[in-house]
Enzyme design. Structure first.
Site, short mmCIF file in Angstrom:
data_model
loop_
_atom_site.label_atom_id
_atom_site.label_comp_id
_atom_site.label_asym_id
_atom_site.label_seq_id
_atom_site.Cartn_x
_atom_site.Cartn_y
_atom_site.Cartn_z
CE1 TYR A 1 -67.26 -29.11 7.27
CE2 TYR A 1 -67.57 -29.58 9.60
CZ TYR A 1 -66.85 -29.76 8.42
OH TYR A 1 -65.76 -30.59 8.39
CB CYS A 2 -72.92 -29.05 3.95
SG CYS A 2 -74.52 -28.34 4.39
CB THR A 3 -70.95 -26.50 -0.08
OG1 THR A 3 -70.19 -27.70 -0.21
CG2 THR A 3 -70.34 -25.41 -0.96
#
Length: 298
Positions: free
Chosen positions: A183-185
């Site tokens: 996951y990331c922004t």
């Protein structure tokens, strides 16, 4: 005026990045938008702020470019002064992993990346697999200091170009037998990270579709996300609800906080996580502490 911020990216072949840069700069400038746009032969990546009506015009125009119709534009509240200026640049990579020649894209996106999971599917899979599922943070380590998925693995990363060496070190090989959800922004870093991981033997690698932003819009603080979300604009952090857990700790005194401060040296790009009281003391804004983090818009 109703200020908003849009976060977006799109992977698609760009035959002439410089021509796209000139068009994007002219378009954004004509609509009084500010923020950052990065263009490469692999596509486009941007964060822009401005009036909602102007941003809608920008979105409509950008989606007319071949391959960009599928772009998922993520909207959030703005203050009207979230970015100091407009910057539109051409780079070798949309996100600096240091592997520009290792990426292949078509109008559907990156070839060889991990499968996208909707927020609902993320929760279903986590419930089904339990400890056999591992969340893997695809951001810089300092971003995770104020928020992350429950029990996530957080690599010691100062910038995305560190990921390749970090994975090659072998310290995460134990995860190759597990199901990994990155996951990331907004999702762009995980598009590339999952490809890098799969090439190194991580077979069951997924990514959260739309990133933390889309997951937070769906579940706020009632799901598997904990804390606040770091943002690369004047806001620096946002919460998904009034129930957001405060998990950050002051670099100086360890009191709970989510407030980042820029280094006192204008030529320095370091960030300090400081509580209100410690933030008043200038000595806490100088690069003298261990664990100081370096800001990056990647």
């Amino acid at each position: 005026m109703l200020p908003k911020i849009i976060l977006y990216y799109g992977f698609a072949p760009v035959a002439d990045p410089e021509a796209l840069r000139l068009w994007q700069k002219t378009l954004a400038h004509s609509l009084n938008l500010k923020g950052r746009i990065i263009i490469s032969r692999h596509g486009i990546n941007g964060t822009l702020g401005g009036d909602m009506s102007d941003l809608k015009k920008y979105v409509r125009a950008t989606k007319e470019y071949p391959g960009f119709k599928k772009i998922d534009f993520k909207w959030s509240e703005g203050a009207g002064d979230d970015f100091p200026k407009l910057s539109v640049k051409v780079r070798d990579e949309l996100v600096t992993f240091g592997i520009p020649d290792n990426l292949e894209v078509n109008e559907k996106g990156i070839l060889g990346g991990g499968e996208h999971l909707s927020p609902e599917k993320v929760n279903e899979l986590a419930k089904q697999l339990g400890e056999d599922l591992v969340f893997f943070d695809g951001r810089n380590a300092y971003e995770a200091k104020v928020g992350h998925f429950k029990d996530a693995v957080i690599p010691d990363i100062k910038s995305t170009k560190d990921f390749v060496a970090e994975l090659d070190s072998g310290k995460y090989d134990y995860l190759k037998k597990k199901t990994v959800v990155t996951y990331c922004t907004g999702g762009i870093r995980c598009e590339i990270l999952t490809k890098v991981m799969k090439e190194r033997g991580f077979d069951k690698v997924y990514q959260v579709a739309g990133g933390i932003v889309r997951y937070g819009e769906k579940y706020a603080d009632s799901g598997l996300w904990q804390g606040s979300l770091y943002t690369f604009d004047k806001r620096m952090v946002i919460d998904f609800s009034e129930l957001s857990e405060l998990i950050g700790k002051c670099d100086a005194c360890s009191e709970p906080t989510k407030q980042f401060h820029n280094c006192a040296n204008v030529f320095c790009h370091n960030l300090f996580l400081l509580c209100q009281e410690c933030g008043k003391d200038r000595k806490n804004l100088e690069c003298i502490h261990e664990g100081v983090v370096t800001s990056s818009n990647q």
